[in-house]
Motif scaffolding. Structure first.
Motif, short mmCIF file in Angstrom:
data_model
loop_
_atom_site.label_atom_id
_atom_site.label_comp_id
_atom_site.label_asym_id
_atom_site.label_seq_id
_atom_site.Cartn_x
_atom_site.Cartn_y
_atom_site.Cartn_z
N PHE A 463 1.19 -1.09 0.13
CA PHE A 463 -0.44 0.48 -0.15
C PHE A 463 0.79 1.72 0.66
N GLU A 464 2.04 1.05 0.53
CA GLU A 464 2.74 2.46 0.89
C GLU A 464 3.13 2.75 -0.87
N GLU A 465 3.95 1.92 -1.28
CA GLU A 465 4.49 2.38 -2.75
C GLU A 465 3.43 2.39 -3.74
N LYS A 466 2.14 1.84 -3.50
CA LYS A 466 1.28 2.07 -4.51
C LYS A 466 0.24 3.51 -3.63
N GLY A 467 0.74 4.36 -3.45
CA GLY A 467 0.45 5.26 -2.52
C GLY A 467 -1.19 5.25 -1.54
N SER A 490 -5.12 -4.22 -7.75
CA SER A 490 -4.12 -5.02 -7.91
C SER A 490 -3.17 -6.26 -6.98
N LEU A 491 -3.45 -5.74 -5.35
CA LEU A 491 -3.11 -6.61 -4.26
C LEU A 491 -3.37 -8.23 -4.72
N SER A 492 -4.78 -8.17 -4.94
CA SER A 492 -6.42 -8.89 -5.09
C SER A 492 -5.45 -10.45 -5.82
N GLU A 493 -5.70 -9.09 -7.36
CA GLU A 493 -4.98 -9.69 -8.86
C GLU A 493 -4.01 -10.81 -8.06
N LEU A 494 -2.51 -10.34 -7.65
CA LEU A 494 -1.09 -10.82 -7.20
C LEU A 494 -1.14 -11.77 -6.39
N ILE A 495 -2.31 -11.97 -5.08
CA ILE A 495 -2.30 -12.70 -4.55
C ILE A 495 -3.38 -14.65 -5.31
N LEU A 496 -3.77 -13.89 -5.90
CA LEU A 496 -4.99 -14.79 -6.38
C LEU A 496 -3.72 -15.50 -7.48
N ARG A 497 -3.26 -14.62 -7.85
CA ARG A 497 -2.52 -15.51 -8.94
C ARG A 497 -1.57 -16.33 -8.70
N LEU A 498 -0.64 -15.91 -7.63
CA LEU A 498 0.88 -16.35 -6.73
C LEU A 498 -0.02 -17.75 -6.14
N GLN A 499 -1.23 -17.17 -5.47
CA GLN A 499 -1.82 -18.88 -4.87
C GLN A 499 -2.24 -19.68 -5.79
N GLY A 500 -2.80 -19.44 -7.24
CA GLY A 500 -3.34 -20.39 -8.66
C GLY A 500 -2.33 -21.02 -9.20
N GLU A 501 -1.18 -20.42 -9.11
CA GLU A 501 -0.53 -20.81 -9.87
C GLU A 501 0.72 -21.92 -8.74
N GLY A 502 0.41 -21.87 -7.63
CA GLY A 502 1.16 -22.82 -6.65
C GLY A 502 2.71 -22.20 -6.58
N ASP A 503 2.92 -20.81 -6.53
CA ASP A 503 4.45 -20.50 -7.01
C ASP A 503 5.05 -20.50 -5.95
N TYR A 504 5.39 -21.43 -5.21
CA TYR A 504 6.54 -21.55 -3.74
C TYR A 504 7.36 -20.16 -3.80
N GLU A 505 8.03 -20.24 -5.18
CA GLU A 505 9.00 -19.01 -5.18
C GLU A 505 8.61 -18.05 -5.16
N GLY A 506 7.77 -18.08 -5.76
CA GLY A 506 7.40 -16.15 -5.66
C GLY A 506 6.91 -15.59 -4.84
N VAL A 507 6.00 -16.71 -3.99
CA VAL A 507 5.81 -16.31 -2.39
C VAL A 507 6.79 -16.08 -1.68
N GLY A 508 7.67 -16.19 -1.92
CA GLY A 508 9.19 -16.85 -0.11
C GLY A 508 9.68 -15.30 -0.88
N GLU A 509 9.61 -15.19 -2.42
CA GLU A 509 10.26 -13.28 -2.42
C GLU A 509 9.92 -12.65 -1.77
N LEU A 510 8.00 -12.24 -2.53
CA LEU A 510 7.16 -11.65 -1.60
C LEU A 510 7.22 -11.35 -0.09
N PHE A 511 7.56 -12.32 -0.19
CA PHE A 511 7.30 -12.43 2.01
C PHE A 511 8.62 -11.35 2.35
N GLU A 512 9.98 -12.15 1.25
CA GLU A 512 11.18 -11.47 1.25
C GLU A 512 11.53 -10.36 1.52
N GLU A 513 11.10 -9.64 0.23
CA GLU A 513 10.74 -7.79 0.14
C GLU A 513 9.81 -7.62 0.58
#
Length: 548
Positions: A463-467, A490-513
């Motif tokens: 949210f801070e990044e998006k103002g 936009s955050l809703s879309e990002l999370i639903l896509r990560l879940q749908g793809e089972g993107d373990y690495e992508g979620v890890g990067e999101l948490f790290e960042e």
């Protein structure tokens, strides 16, 4: 001559022995670490009660039996969370305030401070708690082949150099049999036949580790004025993989008036699912139409639900097959929610929200945001779109935190949509957005290590990044309505896509960042501590409190 020799010169043999024993006892007693001195008062005590005058004599007896069964879940959770005997551990702490803090945290680790040890003599908490051998490596676990490897209801043990699983029903057989007997006794006292059926099936569930029949029966209950959520349910305590469920319980009295107000929202789920801001293949699963929303007074918490930060709303069952077949039930714990609003959220807003927006902090918005968070657990996707299995299995230890993030952001999306179409008629969008922002500060104080804490930090930093909000020169925050709406979608879309793809690495990067507390936010949160605003609530509860 050393100091101890000077001190003991001239003492008799018996006196020396007594002093040596005292020194040994003192050394063995856990001491509060100095940096935790100011954390002993972060919980506001609240009395958990409810008006029981409309209940029959048998129903009141049943509540007492359900509380007794819940206490067994509490003892079992202690075993899952901490490797020492609960009673000996607590008895070893002489300072009553420190002992109470240890009791709230179910061990020597501060659950709202990244599970840091607050007592001397204890190392970091094992991420897998007591579900796995402490010396077991992730690599060793992943290479090993054994039955029920990812099971919800089994412990992983080491035997003859190999990993094995031990079913909960075997590991905790005696206390579970006692709890089952109490649930069957409660069924005899129940005046609602569907509730009685659920209690009997739940008794079978906890002694067999087969929860699905009782989950189905729980979904079929509609008219019972009393409820109980009991058993091995949530997987948050397993921070190693998020596979294994922990024991907990809630004993509940239904608020009939508030529940009636919520009935109309359940029917909106299919339309809301279709309207989610994501491509169609990430929302192809349709939630069950049998879902319902109800409000309750909670009169007893036990086990995982009572450890550290307290749950104020429930969305169950977690079983994906039950969800797709019958939906879920969303239980709003109104009395606990009101206590959190009064003792934590409103005082936080007085410090961190710009004065001109404080009028938008309302209990109605807090209740609705919390409720639709739970409703939103039923939206989105449960099974990956690329054959990686369920989202929960594909995302492993990241699954719970991302699911909480999804529920938060989709809950707010749902509120905005229902306000727009006139289904929600109370308040205005500014109320929900501003209360949501204040709610982030409230929840972030639970620490960034928990599932809810990580979800809050991702959302705050995104949210801070998006103002979506601004911060003035006094360190006060305000909502930017247009940017908040865009960031929410936009955050809703990002999370639903990560879940749908089972993107373990992508979620890890999101948490790290984005899953970290920055210096500016940390300083602002410190102002809340200086103002002595409680972080959360704890309870005075039980049969004597209720007059049972």
């Amino acid at each position: 001559m050393n100091p101890f020799a000077k001190l003991t010169r001239g003492l008799s043999g018996a006196a020396l022995l007594s002093l040596a024993i005292s020194q040994s006892t003192l050394a063995a007693e856990p001491q509060l670490l100095p940096e935790f001195k100011d954390r002993l008062d972060i919980y506001q005590e609240v009395t958990l009660n409810s008006d029981l005058s409309h209940l029959s004599a048998n129903q009141k007896k049943m509540l007492a039996v359900l509380i007794d069964a819940s206490k067994i879940m509490d003892d079992l959770f202690w075993q899952q969370a901490f490797y020492q005997d609960k009673n000996r551990f607590l008895a070893s702490i002489k300072d009553p305030k420190v002992r109470q803090f240890a009791d709230i945290n179910y061990g020597p680790w501060d659950r709202l401070q990244a599970d840091q040890p607050f007592l001397s003599g204890y190392k970091a908490k094992a991420p897998g708690a007591e579900f796995y051998p402490h010396k077991m490596s992730k690599e060793g676990f992943e290479k090993a082949e054994f039955a029920d490897k990812k099971g919800l209801y089994s412990l992983v043990k080491e035997k003859d150099g190999k990993l094995i699983s031990v079913p909960y029903s075997e590991a905790y057989a005696k206390p579970l049999a006692k709890a089952a007997k109490l649930l069957n006794r409660a069924a005899e006292l129940a005046e609602d036949k569907d509730f009685a059926n659920y209690l009997r099936l739940r008794a079978t569930a906890i002694t067999s580790d087969d929860y699905q029949p009782s989950d189905m029966a729980w979904m079929d209950m509609k008219n019972n004025p009393i409820d109980v959520v009991i058993g091995a349910i949530e997987t948050y305590e397993d921070q190693l993989y998020g596979y294994r469920a922990a024991y907990e319980a809630y004993v509940l009295v239904k608020d009939m008036d508030w529940s009636k107000r919520l009935e109309k929202f359940a029917s909106t789920l299919p339309a809301l699912q279709k309207g989610l801001p994501v491509a169609d293949n990430y929302k192809q699963e349709m939630p069950g139409s049998n879902a319902d929303l109800n409000a309750y007074d909670v009169i007893y918490y036990a086990g995982h639900s009572n450890a550290g930060g307290k749950t104020i709303a429930i969305n169950l069952p977690n079983d994906e097959e039950v969800q797709l077949s019958k939906g879920t039930r969303r239980l709003q714990l109104k009395n606990a929610m009101r206590a959190k609003f009064d003792y934590t959220l409103k005082p936080i807003a007085e410090v961190l929200i710009v004065p001109e927006q404080r009028k938008h902090i309302t209990f109605n918005a807090f209740f609705s945001n919390t409720m639709f968070h739970e409703v939103a657990h039923g939206l989105g996707i449960k099974n990956t779109v690329n054959d990686k299995g369920t989202v929960r299995q594909a995302l492993k230890e990241h699954a719970s935190a991302l699911e909480e993030g999804k529920a938060d952001i989709l809950g707010l999306y749902m509120v905005s949509q229902l306000l727009k179409d006139g289904t929600i008629t109370e308040g205005q969008l500014e109320d929900y957005y501003t209360t949501f922002l204040a709610g982030i500060f409230r929840s972030v104080r639970f620490g960034a290590s928990s599932a809810h804490g990580k979800a809050n930090m991702i959302r705050f930093n995104y949210f801070e990044e998006k103002g979506a909000f601004f911060r003035n020169d006094k360190g006060q925050y305000g909502v930017d309505m247009d940017n908040m709406s865009k960031a929410m979608a936009s955050l809703s879309e990002l999370i639903l896509r990560l879940q749908g793809e089972g993107d373990y690495e992508g979620v890890g990067e999101l948490f790290e960042e984005k899953g970290k507390i920055g210096k500016t936010l940390a300083a602002d949160l410190a102002r809340l501590q200086e103002a002595r605003i409680p972080v959360d609530i704890t309870f005075k509860q039980g049969k004597s409190v209720l007059g049972l």
